[in-house]
Design an enzyme around this catalytic site. Structure first.
Site, PDB file in Angstrom:
ATOM      1  N   CYS A   1       0.927  -1.183   0.051  1.00 60.00           N
ATOM      2  CA  CYS A   1      -0.028  -0.116  -0.015  1.00 60.00           C
ATOM      3  C   CYS A   1       0.929   1.158   0.015  1.00 60.00           C
ATOM      4  CB  CYS A   1      -0.912   0.118   1.346  1.00 60.00           C
ATOM      5  SG  CYS A   1      -1.860   1.741   1.230  1.00 60.00           S
TER       6      CYS A   1
ATOM      7  N   CYS B   1      -0.343   4.007   2.643  1.00 56.85           N
ATOM      8  CA  CYS B   1      -0.440   4.035   3.944  1.00 56.85           C
ATOM      9  C   CYS B   1      -0.089   2.346   4.127  1.00 56.85           C
ATOM     10  CB  CYS B   1      -1.609   4.393   4.752  1.00 56.85           C
ATOM     11  SG  CYS B   1      -2.966   3.708   4.028  1.00 56.85           S
ATOM     12  N   SER B   2      -0.970   1.728   4.670  1.00 62.20           N
ATOM     13  CA  SER B   2      -0.780   0.436   5.277  1.00 62.20           C
ATOM     14  C   SER B   2      -1.965  -0.543   4.843  1.00 62.20           C
ATOM     15  CB  SER B   2      -0.124   0.292   6.437  1.00 62.20           C
ATOM     16  OG  SER B   2      -1.296   0.935   7.382  1.00 62.20           O
ATOM     17  N   CYS B   3      -2.511  -0.343   3.789  1.00 61.68           N
ATOM     18  CA  CYS B   3      -3.829  -1.225   3.734  1.00 61.68           C
ATOM     19  C   CYS B   3      -3.552  -2.526   3.497  1.00 61.68           C
ATOM     20  CB  CYS B   3      -4.671  -0.785   2.379  1.00 61.68           C
ATOM     21  SG  CYS B   3      -5.410   1.228   2.547  1.00 61.68           S
TER      22      CYS B   3
HETATM   23 FE    FE Z   1      -3.481   2.193   2.694  1.00 57.53          FE
END
Ligand code: FE
Length: 218
Positions: free
Chosen positions: A118, A121-123
């Site tokens: 991602c 961010c950090s999906c």
């Molecule tokens: Fe994300």
């Protein structure tokens, strides 16, 4: 060299200020507060908490994805459906997005290797893989895997020949990906349950391959 950076229309809608409010920061603040209180009261040690987190990170979460992978390896009809209609198949198994996001499964083959990131961010596909590893959230991984996937994979110990095309899938708040790794050679006689044991979290993110079991008695 045939690296490709896959962008999806979904990603263009990747607007975190609106529909991706990152509840993990809220929950992690709450968790931190609770953790401090429990340690202060002498109810829990931080070691005990670390081991619970480790358990979720490495065992519990990824096991869901590993079961799906093992089933796909064992049942070609299931595999076909999983790749064609990931969403419906996963929902049928009880795995669906915690925030309503969709999940797509992408298959590794002899000629195509998929890896998930991602960039914003950090999906991450939580229902299948549990908590994401720390490196997945690092800016270095998020930016570099797009620009130099072959080099990043090499650092993970995965040296792919130039004939293998690398596809980088950028997750978003609406669409997340899980890699269906290749079934390793030497696993022909293994049951679905045994296969699930050798599927690792990192192989379903796409940064390593699944290794055949080492401790097999011959
Ligand atoms: Fe994300």
């Amino acid at each position: 060299m045939t690296e490709k950076f896959m962008t999806t229309d979904d990603h263009k809608k990747h607007d975190h200020s609106h529909h991706h409010p990152h509840p993990e920061s809220f929950w992690s603040a709450r968790a931190k507060a609770l953790e401090s209180l429990l340690i202060e009261k002498g109810i829990l040690s931080s070691d005990a908490i670390d081991s619970v987190v480790q358990h979720y990170e490495h065992d519990l979460g990824p096991m869901h994805g590993a079961k799906v992978v093992a089933k796909a390896w064992s049942d070609p009809v299931f595999k076909q459906r999983l790749l064609e209609e990931s969403e419906a198949v996963l929902q049928g198994l009880g795995y669906f997005g915690l925030q309503g996001e969709h999940i797509k499964v992408v298959e590794n083959t002899d000629t195509v290797h998929n890896v998930v990131v991602c960039t914003l961010c950090s999906c991450y596909p939580w229902p299948l893989l549990g908590l994401s590893p720390a490196w997945y959230k690092e800016p270095a991984y998020r930016s570099r895997v797009v620009k130099e996937p072959r080099e990043v994979l090499r650092e993970f110990g995965l040296d792919l020949p130039d004939t293998v095309e690398i596809r980088v899938w950028d997750s978003s708040s609406e669409l997340r990906y899980m890699v269906l790794p290749q079934r390793p050679e030497g696993t022909e006689g293994m049951t679905e349950e045994e296969l699930a044991q050798i599927v690792t979290r990192d192989s379903m993110i796409g940064v390593v391959k699944v290794q055949p079991p080492t401790a097999t008695v011959r």
